[in-house]
Design a protein around this motif. Structure first.
Motif, PDB file in Angstrom:
ATOM      1  N   LEU A  85      38.645  36.918  23.873  1.00 27.84           N
ATOM      2  CA  LEU A  85      37.261  37.222  24.240  1.00 27.84           C
ATOM      3  C   LEU A  85      36.995  36.587  25.592  1.00 27.84           C
ATOM      4  O   LEU A  85      36.994  35.368  25.715  1.00 27.84           O
ATOM      5  CB  LEU A  85      36.295  36.666  23.187  1.00 27.84           C
ATOM      6  CG  LEU A  85      34.819  36.839  23.500  1.00 27.84           C
ATOM      7  CD1 LEU A  85      34.444  38.314  23.493  1.00 27.84           C
ATOM      8  CD2 LEU A  85      33.986  36.069  22.496  1.00 27.84           C
ATOM      9  N   ARG A  86      36.811  37.408  26.607  1.00 24.93           N
ATOM     10  CA  ARG A  86      36.627  36.927  27.977  1.00 24.93           C
ATOM     11  C   ARG A  86      35.295  37.434  28.501  1.00 24.93           C
ATOM     12  O   ARG A  86      34.992  38.617  28.434  1.00 24.93           O
ATOM     13  CB  ARG A  86      37.767  37.436  28.840  1.00 24.93           C
ATOM     14  CG  ARG A  86      37.622  37.090  30.300  1.00 24.93           C
ATOM     15  CD  ARG A  86      38.889  37.351  31.026  1.00 24.93           C
ATOM     16  NE  ARG A  86      39.776  36.226  30.718  1.00 24.93           N
ATOM     17  CZ  ARG A  86      41.045  36.203  31.044  1.00 24.93           C
ATOM     18  NH1 ARG A  86      41.614  37.210  31.643  1.00 24.93           N
ATOM     19  NH2 ARG A  86      41.777  35.144  30.769  1.00 24.93           N
ATOM     20  N   VAL A 107      40.626  25.004  17.098  1.00 22.29           N
ATOM     21  CA  VAL A 107      42.000  24.735  17.508  1.00 22.29           C
ATOM     22  C   VAL A 107      41.983  23.949  18.820  1.00 22.29           C
ATOM     23  O   VAL A 107      42.700  22.978  18.985  1.00 22.29           O
ATOM     24  CB  VAL A 107      42.802  26.049  17.669  1.00 22.29           C
ATOM     25  CG1 VAL A 107      44.208  25.789  18.180  1.00 22.29           C
ATOM     26  CG2 VAL A 107      42.827  26.804  16.342  1.00 22.29           C
ATOM     27  N   ARG A 108      41.153  24.387  19.760  1.00 24.10           N
ATOM     28  CA  ARG A 108      40.936  23.707  21.033  1.00 24.10           C
ATOM     29  C   ARG A 108      39.458  23.849  21.373  1.00 24.10           C
ATOM     30  O   ARG A 108      38.954  24.961  21.493  1.00 24.10           O
ATOM     31  CB  ARG A 108      41.795  24.314  22.128  1.00 24.10           C
ATOM     32  CG  ARG A 108      41.577  23.640  23.461  1.00 24.10           C
ATOM     33  CD  ARG A 108      42.430  24.218  24.546  1.00 24.10           C
ATOM     34  NE  ARG A 108      41.999  23.661  25.818  1.00 24.10           N
ATOM     35  CZ  ARG A 108      42.803  23.441  26.816  1.00 24.10           C
ATOM     36  NH1 ARG A 108      44.067  23.741  26.710  1.00 24.10           N
ATOM     37  NH2 ARG A 108      42.341  22.950  27.951  1.00 24.10           N
ATOM     38  N   PRO A 109      38.741  22.737  21.539  1.00 20.26           N
ATOM     39  CA  PRO A 109      37.304  22.820  21.838  1.00 20.26           C
ATOM     40  C   PRO A 109      37.033  23.587  23.131  1.00 20.26           C
ATOM     41  O   PRO A 109      37.860  23.585  24.050  1.00 20.26           O
ATOM     42  CB  PRO A 109      36.894  21.351  21.988  1.00 20.26           C
ATOM     43  CG  PRO A 109      37.945  20.573  21.282  1.00 20.26           C
ATOM     44  CD  PRO A 109      39.219  21.365  21.425  1.00 20.26           C
ATOM     45  N   LEU A 110      35.889  24.209  23.188  1.00 14.39           N
ATOM     46  CA  LEU A 110      35.473  24.939  24.387  1.00 14.39           C
ATOM     47  C   LEU A 110      35.188  23.927  25.491  1.00 14.39           C
ATOM     48  O   LEU A 110      34.293  23.091  25.355  1.00 14.39           O
ATOM     49  CB  LEU A 110      34.229  25.777  24.078  1.00 14.39           C
ATOM     50  CG  LEU A 110      33.772  26.746  25.156  1.00 14.39           C
ATOM     51  CD1 LEU A 110      34.829  27.822  25.396  1.00 14.39           C
ATOM     52  CD2 LEU A 110      32.452  27.394  24.765  1.00 14.39           C
ATOM     53  N   LEU A 122      39.655  29.010  18.452  1.00 11.10           N
ATOM     54  CA  LEU A 122      39.241  28.681  17.092  1.00 11.10           C
ATOM     55  C   LEU A 122      39.815  29.689  16.119  1.00 11.10           C
ATOM     56  O   LEU A 122      40.173  30.805  16.497  1.00 11.10           O
ATOM     57  CB  LEU A 122      37.717  28.607  16.968  1.00 11.10           C
ATOM     58  CG  LEU A 122      36.888  29.867  17.263  1.00 11.10           C
ATOM     59  CD1 LEU A 122      36.843  30.823  16.079  1.00 11.10           C
ATOM     60  CD2 LEU A 122      35.477  29.461  17.638  1.00 11.10           C
ATOM     61  N   GLN A 123      39.907  29.268  14.865  1.00 14.76           N
ATOM     62  CA  GLN A 123      40.280  30.183  13.790  1.00 14.76           C
ATOM     63  C   GLN A 123      39.024  30.388  12.965  1.00 14.76           C
ATOM     64  O   GLN A 123      38.482  29.435  12.391  1.00 14.76           O
ATOM     65  CB  GLN A 123      41.396  29.598  12.928  1.00 14.76           C
ATOM     66  CG  GLN A 123      41.855  30.570  11.857  1.00 14.76           C
ATOM     67  CD  GLN A 123      43.020  30.014  11.049  1.00 14.76           C
ATOM     68  OE1 GLN A 123      43.083  28.831  10.771  1.00 14.76           O
ATOM     69  NE2 GLN A 123      43.932  30.895  10.684  1.00 14.76           N
ATOM     70  N   TRP A 130      40.703  33.232  17.678  1.00 13.53           N
ATOM     71  CA  TRP A 130      40.015  33.718  18.873  1.00 13.53           C
ATOM     72  C   TRP A 130      40.342  32.807  20.046  1.00 13.53           C
ATOM     73  O   TRP A 130      40.208  31.583  19.947  1.00 13.53           O
ATOM     74  CB  TRP A 130      38.504  33.716  18.664  1.00 13.53           C
ATOM     75  CG  TRP A 130      38.032  34.703  17.651  1.00 13.53           C
ATOM     76  CD1 TRP A 130      38.103  34.582  16.290  1.00 13.53           C
ATOM     77  CD2 TRP A 130      37.409  35.947  17.913  1.00 13.53           C
ATOM     78  NE1 TRP A 130      37.558  35.693  15.697  1.00 13.53           N
ATOM     79  CE2 TRP A 130      37.119  36.541  16.663  1.00 13.53           C
ATOM     80  CE3 TRP A 130      37.055  36.627  19.076  1.00 13.53           C
ATOM     81  CZ2 TRP A 130      36.497  37.784  16.561  1.00 13.53           C
ATOM     82  CZ3 TRP A 130      36.435  37.856  18.971  1.00 13.53           C
ATOM     83  CH2 TRP A 130      36.172  38.422  17.720  1.00 13.53           C
ATOM     84  N   VAL A 131      40.760  33.409  21.155  1.00 14.58           N
ATOM     85  CA  VAL A 131      40.937  32.711  22.420  1.00 14.58           C
ATOM     86  C   VAL A 131      39.744  33.138  23.277  1.00 14.58           C
ATOM     87  O   VAL A 131      39.566  34.311  23.570  1.00 14.58           O
ATOM     88  CB  VAL A 131      42.256  33.127  23.103  1.00 14.58           C
ATOM     89  CG1 VAL A 131      42.388  32.454  24.461  1.00 14.58           C
ATOM     90  CG2 VAL A 131      43.429  32.788  22.200  1.00 14.58           C
TER      91      VAL A 131
END
Length: 140
Positions: A85-86, A107-110, A122-123, A130-131
């Protein structure tokens, strides 16, 4: 000539709930055809499962989904695909991120990344990874 790529998500009985959730995050129109609607019921317990569904939003978001019938193999899988999602602004991406976080595992904070003003992973509560990032021009 153009081509469009749309992420197609496969579920086992959760497709409608997932599509409704994604519509609540991104807005847009939800369309669902059940196996019953299509006259393609092989198992009465799955008549109301989604044979085809999609969310299409005016902001460009689009996703398709269906419920894989029990007679076919299916596993949720792990890291078998990501939905990318960009967006163009930090405000836009942050708003989507906050909504997608409902029931999610981060998974990795924004946050700022070397390659993007904002990047996170995040999952979601349906197991979809979602990336999420803000588009940045390639600096070579």
């Amino acid at each position: 000539m153009s081509v469009t790529s749309v992420t197609h998500l496969n579920f086992r009985g959760d497709a409608r709930a997932a599509l409704e959730f994604y519509r609540s995050v991104f807005g847009g129109d939800l369309a669902v055809v059940t196996y019953q609607d299509a006259g393609n019921v092989h198992d009465p317990a799955e008549a109301d499962h989604v044979m085809w569904g999609q969310v299409v939003a005016g902001n460009g978001f689009r996703v398709m989904a269906y419920d894989v019938p029990a007679r076919m193999p299916w596993e949720r899988g792990e890291n078998s695909f990501f939905v990318s999602l960009r967006g163009e602004t930090t405000q836009e991406i942050t708003a989507y991120w906050e909504k997608l976080c409902a029931g999610a595992s981060i998974v990795r904070p924004l946050a700022t990344a070397q390659w993007a003003p904002l990047y996170g992973m995040l999952q979601d509560r349906y197991g979809i990874v979602w990336v999420v990032d803000v588009a940045a021009g390639h600096q070579g």
